[in-house]
Scaffold this motif. Sequence first.
Motif, PDB file in Angstrom:
ATOM      1  N   SER A 113      43.116  31.324   9.632  1.00 46.09           N
ATOM      2  CA  SER A 113      42.513  30.456   8.614  1.00 46.09           C
ATOM      3  C   SER A 113      42.131  31.251   7.361  1.00 46.09           C
ATOM      4  CB  SER A 113      41.291  29.728   9.173  1.00 46.09           C
ATOM      5  OG  SER A 113      40.312  30.653   9.595  1.00 46.09           O
ATOM      6  N   ALA A 114      41.776  32.526   7.540  1.00 43.00           N
ATOM      7  CA  ALA A 114      41.467  33.374   6.383  1.00 43.00           C
ATOM      8  C   ALA A 114      42.727  33.619   5.557  1.00 43.00           C
ATOM      9  CB  ALA A 114      40.860  34.693   6.830  1.00 43.00           C
ATOM     10  N   THR A 115      43.848  33.771   6.218  1.00 42.14           N
ATOM     11  CA  THR A 115      45.123  33.940   5.516  1.00 42.14           C
ATOM     12  C   THR A 115      45.442  32.704   4.693  1.00 42.14           C
ATOM     13  OG1 THR A 115      45.942  35.400   7.250  1.00 42.14           O
ATOM     14  CG2 THR A 115      47.602  34.351   5.842  1.00 42.14           C
ATOM     15  N   LEU A 116      45.224  31.550   5.285  1.00 41.91           N
ATOM     16  CA  LEU A 116      45.475  30.293   4.568  1.00 41.91           C
ATOM     17  C   LEU A 116      44.516  30.135   3.392  1.00 41.91           C
ATOM     18  CD1 LEU A 116      46.111  27.903   7.591  1.00 41.91           C
ATOM     19  CD2 LEU A 116      47.797  29.103   6.168  1.00 41.91           C
ATOM     20  N   GLU A 117      43.268  30.559   3.592  1.00 41.15           N
ATOM     21  CA  GLU A 117      42.282  30.498   2.512  1.00 41.15           C
ATOM     22  C   GLU A 117      42.742  31.336   1.317  1.00 41.15           C
ATOM     23  OE1 GLU A 117      37.702  31.990   1.612  1.00 41.15           O
ATOM     24  OE2 GLU A 117      38.568  32.283   3.604  1.00 41.15           O
ATOM     25  N   VAL A 118      43.161  32.565   1.598  1.00 39.74           N
ATOM     26  CA  VAL A 118      43.618  33.450   0.527  1.00 39.74           C
ATOM     27  C   VAL A 118      44.882  32.879  -0.112  1.00 39.74           C
ATOM     28  CG1 VAL A 118      44.561  35.744   0.030  1.00 39.74           C
ATOM     29  CG2 VAL A 118      42.531  35.504   1.478  1.00 39.74           C
ATOM     30  N   ARG A 119      45.818  32.412   0.690  1.00 44.12           N
ATOM     31  CA  ARG A 119      47.058  31.823   0.164  1.00 44.12           C
ATOM     32  C   ARG A 119      46.771  30.701  -0.815  1.00 44.12           C
ATOM     33  NH1 ARG A 119      50.108  27.906   4.011  1.00 44.12           N
ATOM     34  NH2 ARG A 119      48.339  26.701   3.259  1.00 44.12           N
ATOM     35  N   ASP A 120      45.810  29.854  -0.471  1.00 45.93           N
ATOM     36  CA  ASP A 120      45.539  28.667  -1.279  1.00 45.93           C
ATOM     37  C   ASP A 120      44.575  28.912  -2.439  1.00 45.93           C
ATOM     38  OD1 ASP A 120      47.197  27.350   0.472  1.00 45.93           O
ATOM     39  OD2 ASP A 120      45.557  26.475   1.648  1.00 45.93           O
ATOM     40  N   ALA A 121      43.688  29.901  -2.324  1.00 42.86           N
ATOM     41  CA  ALA A 121      42.621  30.060  -3.313  1.00 42.86           C
ATOM     42  C   ALA A 121      42.746  31.289  -4.203  1.00 42.86           C
ATOM     43  CB  ALA A 121      41.263  30.095  -2.602  1.00 42.86           C
ATOM     44  N   CYS A 122      43.474  32.295  -3.778  1.00 43.23           N
ATOM     45  CA  CYS A 122      43.467  33.579  -4.483  1.00 43.23           C
ATOM     46  C   CYS A 122      44.129  33.484  -5.863  1.00 43.23           C
ATOM     47  CB  CYS A 122      44.166  34.638  -3.643  1.00 43.23           C
ATOM     48  SG  CYS A 122      44.142  36.256  -4.416  1.00 43.23           S
TER      49      CYS A 122
END
Length: 146
Positions: free
Chosen positions: A8-17
């Motif tokens: 989920s942290a990977t998805l967070e970075v993918r979507d927000a970074c």
Amino acid sequence: MSKKIPYSATLEVRDACLCLHVQRAARALGKRFDEALRPVGLTNGQFSLLMALNRPEPPTMGPVAQLLGMDRTTLTAALKPLEREGLVRVEADPGNRRSRLLFLTEKGHATLRKALPAWRTTHAEIESALGKDAAQALRTTLAALS
């Protein structure tokens, strides 16, 4: 033992970074301009560097590096192939022997004249796809980040 970071942290970075999104956009734009400038024998980075030298008076390394968002070492490396091709000339500044002046040669000017129509066409296509207001908002936002 360390715990694994959840997916989920990977998805967070993918979507927000913001950095990731800017890097991806820069690569996509760079590729598009590289393709447009290939017939002239330039990359988009080389085109930008040559344009940065297209001034009434030859600049020194500092202002060019600042404009292009790079350090002097990186600028020196970027200049080497352009010097070999005879597009730029680097000379000691007579007023300050530790400083270097960057000259766009006649061949460099001729190459820019050939490249500019391809840049203008590609830029107009991209700006049209984005819309004039969105393109201006993007320039403003990117300037604020830089």
